[in-house]
Structures are given as structure tokens and as C-alpha cells.
Design an enzyme around this catalytic site. Sequence first.
Site, PDB file in Angstrom:
ATOM      1  NE  ARG A  43      31.395  29.068   3.135  1.00  0.00           N
ATOM      2  CZ  ARG A  43      31.739  28.282   2.145  1.00  0.00           C
ATOM      3  NH1 ARG A  43      31.607  26.975   2.255  1.00  0.00           N
ATOM      4  NH2 ARG A  43      32.249  28.774   1.025  1.00  0.00           N
ATOM      5  CG  ASP A 197      34.068  31.578   2.758  1.00  0.00           C
ATOM      6  OD1 ASP A 197      32.862  31.292   2.595  1.00  0.00           O
ATOM      7  OD2 ASP A 197      34.937  31.398   1.891  1.00  0.00           O
TER       8      ASP A 197
END
Length: 487
Positions: A43, A197
Site C-alpha cells: 500500500r 496496512d
Amino acid sequence: MSGNSDQVPITNIPSGERIEKLSEHFYNEFGCQPDFFARVPGRVNLIGEHIDYCGYPVLPMALEQDIIVAAGFMQEHKINLRNTNCKYDKIDFEIKPYSEMIIEGLGSDGKPFWYNYVLCGIKGALEHLDNKVINGVKLFIDGNIPPASGLSSSSALVSAVCLAFLYAQKAVLNKIEIASLCANCERYIGTQGGGMDQAIAFLAEKYCAQYITWNPLKATKVMLPENASFVVAHSLAEVNKAATNDYNNRVIECRLAAKILTLDSHTKIDHDIITLSQVQKLLNKSLEEMVNLVHNRLPKDSYAKTEVCEMLDITEEEMDNFYLTPNTRHLHEFKLKQRALHVYEEALRVEAFREICSETSMNRKRNGSTNGEITYSTDGDRADVLSNLGEQMSKSHESLKSLYECSHKNLDLLVDISKKLNVHSRLTGAGWGGCIVALCPKEKVKEYIAKVEDEFYVKHCKIDKAKAKSFVFATSPNYGAVIYTKK
């Protein structure tokens, strides 16, 4: 797990060179084909750094880069672990009760052994399953997320292994549940992360970023301007959150600031308050008012450990045992004002960023667009939107550099180079190295990347132009975790 939209999607194994090569590795090692694959993306956080563990929303998107785990069932209650990168050792171990799984040890580089992240995922899954195991698993791991880059490679590894192990045990969890579980898993390695995350890894959708809120965990789509492109550039300074105390130090400073901000002459310490967002809610103040409160209640630039203990009316031993982590007990100075200011001001920037995106999306609908494009009255309107978003990103970087002190000279240089090219950027991830993310108009992406390659990688880092191309790339929002299997 099933095809329910709330659950991790299960789909046919896709064709493609990477899956084929991973299957070949698996067959050469284990003499059989994988039964399924688990894929979890990396990400990039567009804005909202170091505030998830303080209880505030963040705004990340998933990357095309990912961790893929090829998995095969076996009757023995064992884990056979392999990696396509030959620098990582082969590991075989028995599946023990989670309470007996010890996760410790550092390599010669001072970082946790790579398989410790795998153990985190397995241990968390076993705790969730109450040690009820149906199958052992053979796992072969392949990743193309640059390690120690701030793009969540370690979290993706933990999450992919946890997902694969749960699927092998026929466990059923929805996306929210498994994201929360995987956030807890990574804390076994000693990092006090906030869950961003893992949340984006499982809740991401293609073509949009996600506005992620906590308690309860929720993701809301954020449509980004159609002409916006995000470019990620590696600073070539690697960082591992679990290898130093820097990350946990910031977490602790925020928690101590939260405790002190609840105090006044008539109030005793509230032991239930651990995050700065809880303080705001308790005091019923706006974010702007919290910024003023920080200046008033935490006027000093630095607080000694003895001062903090005196303010909280606790002993140093109590502080060590109840407030600090094992790798932060040696600290004797805390910058409480700077950390709290960054958190409250960064939370304001996230809201501003989201509001700009929402207004742009509403304009798209009002203009009757059916192809996803935005109609602008002038080119200036288009530029203003990106400039306003970029301004929030630039302010974020300056705060991370000056108040949170988690930048790096290479990150700052990349940001400065971008600024000279009229491109806004900021560090993304924990900092102390890793990557920047830059907001660039689509029509200028090739020019911007070429300039960064020349100015940073070739001139500053003395890297060959051809090799430099592997360290900077444009990206767009990708989809979240998925199971690939034979149907």
C-alpha cells in the site's frame, strides 16, 4: 470464505508468468502443484501518517505490487516454508500451540529474521482458531514489494500467510475481522502499529483510495481526481520498524501526551485514555481547539522522564512497566508537544484532502459524466484541485520532518527535487527512509519520472540510468486481498 462481498474473494487461479513461475518453484521443491494461492497487496498512504495508532482516519490505497503465497495442504501438522528469493533460508517447523510459539532473534543486519513475519501470521491465526488445526501447509512465497520501503511489505507478508493458513483450516472470516486479526499478528514482532496496512490490504478496491476509520473499523471509498497520478520513488534508505526503537518511541510519546492532556488541577489521570483521539472526544473539542490545547498544556520542547513521572504522579518503575515498551524503557527524553501537534494537524489535513476529493467527485456527478471523467470549466480548475491536494501533502511532509522527526536526508532531497518541478510530494510509510509519494498531473508523469531519475538516482546516488528506472514508478489504486484456487 465465499463469494460474499464482505469476505475475501475467491476466484480462479489466473494465468500469467509470475503465477506460472511460482507454481514451477513449488513443484520443483515439493513435487506437487499448489492447491491455492493467497495474494495481499502493498500500500501507499496518500496522507495521514503516524496517526492511525492515535485513533485518527487515514487515506491509503493498495498497490499493484504484492505478496503471493503458493500453498499446498499436507496431513502432517507442519509448516514447510520457502521463498523464491534464494537469500532467504528454507525453514520447516511443527505447528505448536500459539502460546508456545516464540518470535525473536535478529539477523546480522539487526533486522528480524524474515520468517519471524511468517510466524506472526501463523501465531495469530492459531490464537483465533484456538489451536484447532486441520491441515499442515507447504508455503512458497514470492513478493515484488520493495522491502523496507514504507510500502508495507512486512505487513503484506504477515497478512498473506495468515490468510493462507486460515483458508487451509477452512476458517470463515470477513474482511474486517481478518484485517483486525492481522493487525494484532504483526504486534508479535514488537511493532505497535495502528492497523492501517492491514485494513487497506483487505478492504481496498480498484480505482479508489479508502478513508479508513477505527472503532469500529470501516473503509469509505474516496474517488481521486481523474487527472491525478501518484508516483512512488524510493529514497534508497531502507528502514525496518522492528529493528529500532524509533517507531515505538513515537507511539509512546503520543500516549504520554494523551495522558497529560487529560489532566488539569481538578482531574486525576484517566488510565483508559491511551490515544490522542480519545482525549479529543473526552474534552469535546475540535481538532483546531486541540492544537491550541497542546500549546497551552505542553509548552516545553522536551520533557525529561522524571518530569513526565511527576506530571502523571507515578514512579519511574511504574512508567517502565505500564507505559513503555521493552525497547523504549531506556529513553529519558520525550518530545510530547511536537508529536501531539503533528497528530492533530495531520488529522486536519486528512479531512481537508478527503473534502477536496469529495467536492471534485460531486462536480463529476453534477456535470453528468458517464465515463468517469471530470468536466472542468477551465484548465485552471483542474490545476487548482491538484494544487490544493498537493498542498496538504507538502504540509504533511514538513510536519513529519520538523515535528515528528521521522524523515531522512534522501527523502527530503526527493521532496525538494519534486518541488522544483512544481510537483507536491511527501514521505509515505513510517519514514526514516523508504519512499516518497508524489501527486503529478497525468500528462506530466513521464517528464517528472525522467527528471527524478536524472536528478536523484543518476546525479546524486550515482546509479546507472537503466537501474534507476526500477526505483520510481507511477501507480493507481488496486484491489485488495484475494484467494486464487482451482474451481
